[in-house]
Write a protein that holds these residues in place. Structure first.
Motif, short mmCIF file in Angstrom:
data_model
loop_
_atom_site.label_atom_id
_atom_site.label_comp_id
_atom_site.label_asym_id
_atom_site.label_seq_id
_atom_site.Cartn_x
_atom_site.Cartn_y
_atom_site.Cartn_z
N VAL A 68 29.14 46.98 -26.84
CA VAL A 68 29.23 46.56 -25.44
C VAL A 68 28.17 45.49 -25.18
CG1 VAL A 68 29.02 47.29 -23.04
CG2 VAL A 68 30.23 48.74 -24.68
N ASN A 69 26.93 45.78 -25.57
CA ASN A 69 25.89 44.75 -25.60
C ASN A 69 26.06 43.99 -26.91
OD1 ASN A 69 24.61 45.44 -23.13
ND2 ASN A 69 23.70 47.21 -24.15
N PRO A 70 25.57 42.78 -26.99
CA PRO A 70 25.83 41.98 -28.20
C PRO A 70 25.26 42.58 -29.47
CG PRO A 70 25.03 40.58 -26.42
CD PRO A 70 24.87 42.00 -25.96
N PHE A 71 26.04 42.49 -30.53
CA PHE A 71 25.56 42.66 -31.89
C PHE A 71 24.92 41.32 -32.24
CE2 PHE A 71 25.93 41.80 -36.36
CZ PHE A 71 25.81 43.00 -37.02
N VAL A 72 23.70 41.36 -32.76
CA VAL A 72 23.01 40.12 -33.10
C VAL A 72 22.57 40.18 -34.55
CG1 VAL A 72 21.05 38.61 -32.57
CG2 VAL A 72 22.17 39.88 -30.72
N CYS A 73 22.92 39.15 -35.29
CA CYS A 73 22.40 38.96 -36.65
C CYS A 73 21.79 37.57 -36.68
CB CYS A 73 23.49 39.09 -37.70
SG CYS A 73 22.86 38.85 -39.40
N GLN A 74 20.53 37.50 -37.08
CA GLN A 74 19.84 36.22 -37.17
C GLN A 74 19.41 35.99 -38.61
OE1 GLN A 74 16.60 36.97 -34.44
NE2 GLN A 74 17.75 36.12 -32.71
N TRP A 75 19.53 34.75 -39.04
CA TRP A 75 19.07 34.32 -40.35
C TRP A 75 17.80 33.50 -40.14
CZ3 TRP A 75 24.05 35.29 -39.21
CH2 TRP A 75 24.88 35.84 -40.20
N TRP A 76 16.73 33.87 -40.82
CA TRP A 76 15.44 33.20 -40.67
C TRP A 76 14.97 32.65 -42.00
CZ3 TRP A 76 12.96 32.63 -35.99
CH2 TRP A 76 13.47 33.40 -34.92
N ALA A 77 14.43 31.42 -41.98
CA ALA A 77 13.77 30.82 -43.13
C ALA A 77 12.29 30.70 -42.79
CB ALA A 77 14.37 29.45 -43.43
N ILE A 78 11.43 31.00 -43.75
CA ILE A 78 9.99 31.01 -43.53
C ILE A 78 9.35 29.93 -44.40
CG2 ILE A 78 7.89 32.41 -43.58
CD1 ILE A 78 9.85 34.89 -43.49
N ASP A 79 8.73 28.95 -43.74
CA ASP A 79 8.18 27.82 -44.49
C ASP A 79 6.87 28.21 -45.18
OD1 ASP A 79 6.01 27.52 -42.71
OD2 ASP A 79 6.79 25.69 -41.79
N PRO A 80 6.34 27.34 -46.05
CA PRO A 80 5.10 27.67 -46.77
C PRO A 80 3.90 27.93 -45.86
CG PRO A 80 6.23 25.84 -47.84
CD PRO A 80 6.94 26.09 -46.54
N ASP A 81 3.94 27.47 -44.60
CA ASP A 81 2.87 27.75 -43.65
C ASP A 81 3.12 29.00 -42.82
OD1 ASP A 81 1.38 25.47 -44.36
OD2 ASP A 81 2.56 24.20 -43.02
N ARG A 86 14.77 30.15 -37.11
CA ARG A 86 16.08 30.81 -37.01
C ARG A 86 17.13 29.71 -37.19
NH1 ARG A 86 19.14 31.57 -32.17
NH2 ARG A 86 19.01 29.34 -32.40
N TYR A 87 17.91 29.83 -38.28
CA TYR A 87 18.85 28.76 -38.61
C TYR A 87 20.32 29.15 -38.46
CZ TYR A 87 19.17 30.91 -43.29
OH TYR A 87 19.35 31.79 -44.33
N ARG A 88 20.59 30.42 -38.22
CA ARG A 88 21.98 30.86 -38.04
C ARG A 88 21.96 32.12 -37.19
NH1 ARG A 88 23.61 31.78 -43.47
NH2 ARG A 88 23.86 29.53 -43.65
N GLU A 89 23.02 32.32 -36.37
CA GLU A 89 23.04 33.51 -35.52
C GLU A 89 24.47 33.93 -35.19
OE1 GLU A 89 20.33 34.97 -32.03
OE2 GLU A 89 21.64 33.39 -31.23
N ILE A 90 24.68 35.24 -35.27
CA ILE A 90 25.87 35.89 -34.69
C ILE A 90 25.37 36.59 -33.44
CG2 ILE A 90 27.55 37.76 -34.92
CD1 ILE A 90 27.57 37.20 -37.95
N GLY A 168 22.29 24.88 -32.06
CA GLY A 168 23.60 24.92 -32.71
C GLY A 168 23.70 25.95 -33.82
N ALA A 169 22.76 26.89 -33.88
CA ALA A 169 22.77 27.90 -34.94
C ALA A 169 23.84 28.97 -34.72
CB ALA A 169 21.39 28.56 -35.04
N LEU A 170 24.33 29.08 -33.49
CA LEU A 170 25.34 30.09 -33.17
C LEU A 170 26.63 29.78 -33.93
CD1 LEU A 170 25.83 32.54 -31.27
CD2 LEU A 170 26.80 30.92 -29.64
N VAL A 171 27.15 30.77 -34.66
CA VAL A 171 28.33 30.51 -35.48
C VAL A 171 29.63 30.60 -34.69
CG1 VAL A 171 27.18 31.20 -37.62
CG2 VAL A 171 28.48 32.90 -36.35
N GLU A 172 29.62 31.31 -33.56
CA GLU A 172 30.81 31.45 -32.72
C GLU A 172 30.38 31.90 -31.33
OE1 GLU A 172 34.92 34.16 -32.56
OE2 GLU A 172 33.45 34.51 -34.14
#
Length: 196
Positions: A68-81, A86-90, A168-172
């Motif tokens: 009922v509330n959103p299911f959220v999946c986030q893809w994160w990349a962690i730089d050397p610093d 967050r580069y992708r999200e459902i 624009g990371a949202l896939v849909e």
């Protein structure tokens, strides 16, 4: 003032009130009264593209179960610093965890993750595991989590925040959320997250 914007889009925007209306309709950089993440700024924390070489960085997935509330999946990349991007999200309602697991696997193809961190719901985590998505339980201390996010939103020694989100990371887009004039992604939700 956009001549290419259909009239019905403006009619829809005209019906949105409050902070979201001021942001989406009027283009104002405003936040709700008593906002939790007052450090948040689209101008500072949103980027139009990922830095070069990000595909080789450490990666995580973070999942918050919902129906009922959103299911959220986030893809994160962690730089050397140690800056997180967050580069992708459902961000979707009314789909089962099994349906999301199929989509997560498709979107994650060819990538390796240090961890997938999830809510503690045993049945939902078992559904992910059956689809080959192994997870660790999240630390559910709300106060500690808020402080961790606030620390990452603050500027570091290099004058840059430690948490950044790709536009624009949202896939849909969830049509039901959009029609109900609710946030359709994390960056729309953050400015309205207020203390009780």
């Amino acid at each position: 003032d956009n001549p290419h914007l259909p009239a019905e889009s403006m009619q829809t925007l005209d019906t949105i009130t409050g902070v979201l209306g001021k942001r989406l309709r009027d283009g104002m950089w405003v936040q709700a009264e008593g906002v939790v993440y007052d450090e948040w700024s689209d101008a500072l924390h949103m980027v139009d593209r990922m830095p070069d070489g990000w595909q080789q960085w450490r990666k995580l997935r973070v999942i918050d179960f919902g129906y009922v509330n959103p299911f959220v999946c986030q893809w994160w990349a962690i730089d050397p610093d140690d800056r997180m991007y967050r580069y992708r999200e459902i961000y979707m309602t009314k789909r089962t965890v099994a349906e999301h697991a199929e989509r997560i696997n498709l979107l994650s193809s060819g990538e390796a993750y240090e961890a997938t961190i999830c809510d503690h719901d045993a049945e939902d985590r078992a559904t992910l595991q059956a689809a080959g998505i192994y997870s660790a339980g999240a630390v559910k201390d709300v106060s500690r989590g808020i402080q961790a996010v606030r620390n990452r939103l603050a500027r570091g020694a290099d004058d840059k925040p430690r948490l950044v989100m790709l536009r624009g990371a949202l896939v849909e887009t969830d049509a039901a959320l959009a029609e109900a004039r609710k946030p359709v992604c994390t960056e729309q939700e953050l400015p309205g997250y207020v203390w009780q």
